[in-house]
Design a protein around this motif. Structure first.
Motif, mmCIF file in Angstrom:
data_model
loop_
_atom_site.group_PDB
_atom_site.id
_atom_site.type_symbol
_atom_site.label_atom_id
_atom_site.label_comp_id
_atom_site.label_asym_id
_atom_site.label_seq_id
_atom_site.Cartn_x
_atom_site.Cartn_y
_atom_site.Cartn_z
ATOM 1 N N ASN A 211 0.852 -1.188 0.000
ATOM 2 C CA ASN A 211 0.000 0.000 0.000
ATOM 3 C C ASN A 211 0.887 1.237 0.000
ATOM 4 O OD1 ASN A 211 -2.388 -1.487 0.109
ATOM 5 N ND2 ASN A 211 -2.428 -1.496 2.347
ATOM 6 N N SER A 212 0.519 2.225 -0.773
ATOM 7 C CA SER A 212 1.374 3.404 -0.925
ATOM 8 C C SER A 212 1.655 4.095 0.402
ATOM 9 C CB SER A 212 0.726 4.393 -1.901
ATOM 10 O OG SER A 212 -0.541 4.830 -1.414
ATOM 11 N N TRP A 213 0.708 4.048 1.326
ATOM 12 C CA TRP A 213 0.885 4.755 2.599
ATOM 13 C C TRP A 213 1.503 3.877 3.681
ATOM 14 C CZ3 TRP A 213 -1.986 3.161 6.930
ATOM 15 C CH2 TRP A 213 -3.009 2.236 6.662
ATOM 16 N N GLU A 214 1.730 2.598 3.388
ATOM 17 C CA GLU A 214 2.296 1.691 4.388
ATOM 18 C C GLU A 214 3.689 1.197 4.002
ATOM 19 O OE1 GLU A 214 -0.948 -0.522 6.930
ATOM 20 O OE2 GLU A 214 -1.153 -1.165 4.854
ATOM 21 N N THR A 215 4.360 1.937 3.143
ATOM 22 C CA THR A 215 5.672 1.482 2.679
ATOM 23 C C THR A 215 6.695 1.431 3.811
ATOM 24 O OG1 THR A 215 6.161 3.757 2.015
ATOM 25 C CG2 THR A 215 5.332 2.273 0.304
ATOM 26 N N LYS A 216 6.595 2.361 4.756
ATOM 27 C CA LYS A 216 7.538 2.368 5.881
ATOM 28 C C LYS A 216 6.968 1.519 7.019
ATOM 29 C CE LYS A 216 10.060 6.637 4.979
ATOM 30 N NZ LYS A 216 11.242 5.861 4.574
ATOM 31 N N SER A 217 6.939 0.220 6.794
ATOM 32 C CA SER A 217 6.416 -0.724 7.782
ATOM 33 C C SER A 217 7.359 -1.915 7.873
ATOM 34 C CB SER A 217 5.017 -1.220 7.390
ATOM 35 O OG SER A 217 4.118 -0.152 7.208
ATOM 36 N N ILE A 218 7.549 -2.401 9.088
ATOM 37 C CA ILE A 218 8.349 -3.609 9.269
ATOM 38 C C ILE A 218 7.598 -4.579 10.175
ATOM 39 C CG2 ILE A 218 10.570 -2.469 8.942
ATOM 40 C CD1 ILE A 218 10.954 -2.532 11.983
#
Length: 359
Positions: A211-218
């Motif tokens: 998802n474009s808004w969840e790219t910075k997720s680990i």
């Protein structure tokens, strides 16, 4: 928008870091570790503990499961969550105003958050003990939002706030196996009901970096204890988010994402109401066939489990539908009817099986 941009002039960099996962997955342990490491990075850090900020009665009402009360419960719970974000927003605008809990025209007085808990949150930012006071005012701010955040829509609200004020945004999903979560929870002084955890497992939707808004997720596997490598990954994620704040400029892709979430939520809610009516009809039919009470309980359990799985899969399918990302008008009523027809078929099979077992 101009006023919001002006409010951000000269403001220290800030990051909203969402911590999500099942109860007892290890979020509090991660919070303590990050808070102790933050001063070494020159950050002013605090935890935003939703369990402490939102009053007890809001959690109790979540157990209500019938009719109109369910809708009231969801509405009130959402208003409490929004009140937490409003407090963060007001602090970003006026950090010198200590613990001024904002009121909202859309929320009643019953949806106010715990003022004392909020004071404790922001005092850690205004009076950082481990930083040089001469430089503290411009030290980056880190908000660790500690809650389950099991639906994407819950996390997206945080993302919207971060984008509105050009903040950093990132997510850490703590994945822990169910048995470990239940075991850890039971060892707590005030454990939550196991049924709540079991229900949350059915609803939880992990962050999707596609998802474009969840790219910075680990994702961290927290079935075992957190490793130094895990902590390093989290610190690097936060550092990257601080260095790459979101743009407040509206993005068409993100608007489509918001529309898709809104549409999916509407469809699932209406499908949920329709499924409840079908379950009620099935229970009446079973009683009419003089099904024994122990079989009635089994029927209710099977139908509710089937409904939960059905709604979870429906929501996931809706969020993956390409038509919802192409700006097309969606006939919600038609989508709901088609979806509920599927559950109706499952309901009839379960009911028939129970009745036949009784004969």
């Amino acid at each position: 928008m101009a006023a919001e941009e002006d409010a951000g002039v000269g403001r220290a960099p800030a990051c909203l870091c969402v911590l999500c996962g099942l109860p007892a997955a290890g979020k509090s342990t991660l919070v303590r570790t990050v808070l102790s490491a933050a001063p070494q990075q020159g950050w002013r850090a605090t935890v935003v503990p939703y369990d402490d900020l939102i009053p007890e009665h809001a959690f109790q009402t979540r157990a209500v499961e019938e009719g109109v009360k369910l809708q009231e419960m969801h509405t009130e719970w959402k208003l409490h969550r929004q009140a937490v974000l409003q407090c963060i927003e007001q602090f970003l605008k006026e950090p010198e105003v200590l613990a001024d809990v904002p009121s909202s025209s859309s929320s009643s007085s019953s949806c106010q958050i715990n003022t004392a808990a909020w004071e404790q949150c922001i005092r850690a930012l205004l009076q950082p003990e481990a930083l040089d006071h001469s430089q503290a005012d411009q030290a980056p701010l880190l908000f660790l939002l500690d809650d389950n955040f099991y639906y994407p829509s819950m996390r997206y609200e945080v993302y919207q706030l971060a984008r509105k004020y050009s903040l950093g945004f990132c997510q850490v999903y703590l994945h822990c196996d169910l048995e470990s979560c239940i075991s850890r929870n039971q060892s707590r002084s005030e454990p939550i009901p196991t049924e709540v955890i079991l229900e949350m497992v059915k609803r939880l939707e992990a962050p999707n970096p596609q998802n474009s808004w969840e790219t910075k997720s680990i994702l961290l596997n927290t079935t075992d204890s957190l490793s130094k490598c895990d902590i390093q990954r989290v610190m690097e994620l936060i550092s990257s988010a601080l260095s790459n704040p979101l743009s407040p400029v509206e993005d068409n892709t993100e608007q489509k994402e918001a529309d898709r979430l809104k549409c999916a939520t509407s469809v699932v809610h209406q499908a949920d109401q329709a499924c409840r009516r079908l379950i009620s009809e099935a229970m009446k039919t079973a009683r009419g066939n003089q099904v024994p009470s122990e079989h009635m309980r089994s029927l209710a359990t099977q139908l509710n489990d089937s409904k939960a799985t059905f709604l979870h899969n429906l929501r996931k399918q809706l969020l993956q539908e390409t038509s919802l990302t192409q700006g097309e008008d969606i006939d919600v009523e038609r989508v709901v009817k088609r979806a509920v027809d599927v559950f109706d078929h499952e309901k009839k099979e379960i009911l028939l099986r129970i009745i036949n077992d009784h004969k």
